[in-house]
Write a protein that holds these residues in place. Structure first.
Motif, mmCIF file in Angstrom:
data_model
loop_
_atom_site.group_PDB
_atom_site.id
_atom_site.type_symbol
_atom_site.label_atom_id
_atom_site.label_comp_id
_atom_site.label_asym_id
_atom_site.label_seq_id
_atom_site.Cartn_x
_atom_site.Cartn_y
_atom_site.Cartn_z
ATOM 1 N N GLN A 5 -20.110 -28.886 -49.704
ATOM 2 C CA GLN A 5 -19.054 -28.022 -49.177
ATOM 3 C C GLN A 5 -19.463 -27.396 -47.852
ATOM 4 N N LEU A 6 -18.454 -27.080 -47.044
ATOM 5 C CA LEU A 6 -18.664 -26.380 -45.785
ATOM 6 C C LEU A 6 -17.797 -25.136 -45.754
ATOM 7 N N ASN A 7 -18.324 -24.058 -45.224
ATOM 8 C CA ASN A 7 -17.549 -22.843 -44.991
ATOM 9 C C ASN A 7 -17.019 -22.886 -43.568
ATOM 10 N N VAL A 8 -15.756 -22.492 -43.402
ATOM 11 C CA VAL A 8 -15.132 -22.462 -42.086
ATOM 12 C C VAL A 8 -14.474 -21.105 -41.916
ATOM 13 N N GLY A 9 -14.743 -20.448 -40.790
ATOM 14 C CA GLY A 9 -14.127 -19.160 -40.527
ATOM 15 C C GLY A 9 -14.331 -18.745 -39.085
ATOM 16 N N VAL A 10 -13.592 -17.753 -38.668
ATOM 17 C CA VAL A 10 -13.730 -17.222 -37.310
ATOM 18 C C VAL A 10 -14.962 -16.324 -37.273
ATOM 19 N N ALA A 11 -15.760 -16.489 -36.228
ATOM 20 C CA ALA A 11 -16.964 -15.670 -36.047
ATOM 21 C C ALA A 11 -16.924 -15.043 -34.660
ATOM 22 N N PRO A 12 -17.458 -13.822 -34.523
ATOM 23 C CA PRO A 12 -17.432 -13.149 -33.228
ATOM 24 C C PRO A 12 -18.353 -13.785 -32.189
ATOM 25 N N ALA A 13 -19.366 -14.498 -32.645
ATOM 26 C CA ALA A 13 -20.339 -15.137 -31.751
ATOM 27 C C ALA A 13 -21.176 -16.093 -32.594
ATOM 28 N N PRO A 14 -21.869 -17.016 -31.944
ATOM 29 C CA PRO A 14 -22.755 -17.886 -32.719
ATOM 30 C C PRO A 14 -23.926 -17.093 -33.293
ATOM 31 N N THR A 15 -24.421 -17.542 -34.426
ATOM 32 C CA THR A 15 -25.617 -16.973 -35.034
ATOM 33 C C THR A 15 -26.827 -17.647 -34.391
ATOM 34 N N ASP A 16 -27.957 -16.960 -34.366
ATOM 35 C CA ASP A 16 -29.170 -17.565 -33.816
ATOM 36 C C ASP A 16 -29.388 -18.933 -34.443
ATOM 37 N N GLY A 17 -29.606 -19.929 -33.615
ATOM 38 C CA GLY A 17 -29.849 -21.284 -34.096
ATOM 39 C C GLY A 17 -28.608 -22.152 -34.192
ATOM 40 N N ASP A 18 -27.432 -21.556 -34.046
ATOM 41 C CA ASP A 18 -26.193 -22.351 -34.105
ATOM 42 C C ASP A 18 -26.095 -23.270 -32.896
ATOM 43 N N GLN A 19 -25.561 -24.459 -33.131
ATOM 44 C CA GLN A 19 -25.170 -25.327 -32.029
ATOM 45 C C GLN A 19 -23.774 -24.888 -31.607
ATOM 46 N N VAL A 20 -23.524 -24.787 -30.319
ATOM 47 C CA VAL A 20 -22.216 -24.374 -29.813
ATOM 48 C C VAL A 20 -21.553 -25.585 -29.169
ATOM 49 N N LEU A 21 -20.370 -25.909 -29.677
ATOM 50 C CA LEU A 21 -19.580 -27.018 -29.162
ATOM 51 C C LEU A 21 -18.353 -26.434 -28.486
ATOM 52 N N GLU A 22 -18.131 -26.785 -27.232
ATOM 53 C CA GLU A 22 -16.951 -26.315 -26.509
ATOM 54 C C GLU A 22 -16.173 -27.517 -26.015
#
Length: 92
Positions: free
Chosen positions: A36-53
């Motif tokens: 399973q994956l959790n999906v939700g709106v976040a105010p910013a990436p967490t340390d270690g997150d990959q950011v895809l734009e």
């Protein structure tokens, strides 16, 4: 790397724009139990997150989600009630 369809880009941008974190936020995908994956709106990436734009849509992926979705395409579609369903497919 995960890619987004144009529809997913538009829907993600709309979801984040309607939130309280529109300027810095994005859609965050993180691993849950099992497959399973959790999906939700976040105010910013967490340390270690990959950011895809992509076309203004921002997606933050934790390490496990990055690995699980490495060769996938994320699509999205609203249902008749306006709820969004995200689907994941193999890249062609």
């Amino acid at each position: 790397m995960l890619t987004l369809t144009e529809t997913a880009q538009t829907i993600i941008t709309g979801i984040v724009d309607q939130s309280d974190v529109a300027d810095t936020g994005g859609l965050r995908i993180s691993a849950a139990e099992g497959d399973q994956l959790n999906v939700g709106v976040a105010p910013a990436p967490t340390d270690g997150d990959q950011v895809l734009e992509a076309q203004g849509a921002r997606v933050f992926l934790d390490d496990a989600a990055t690995t699980a979705l490495d060769d996938k395409v994320l699509d999205a579609a609203p249902d008749d009630a306006g709820r969004v369903t995200f689907t994941i497919a193999q890249q062609g």
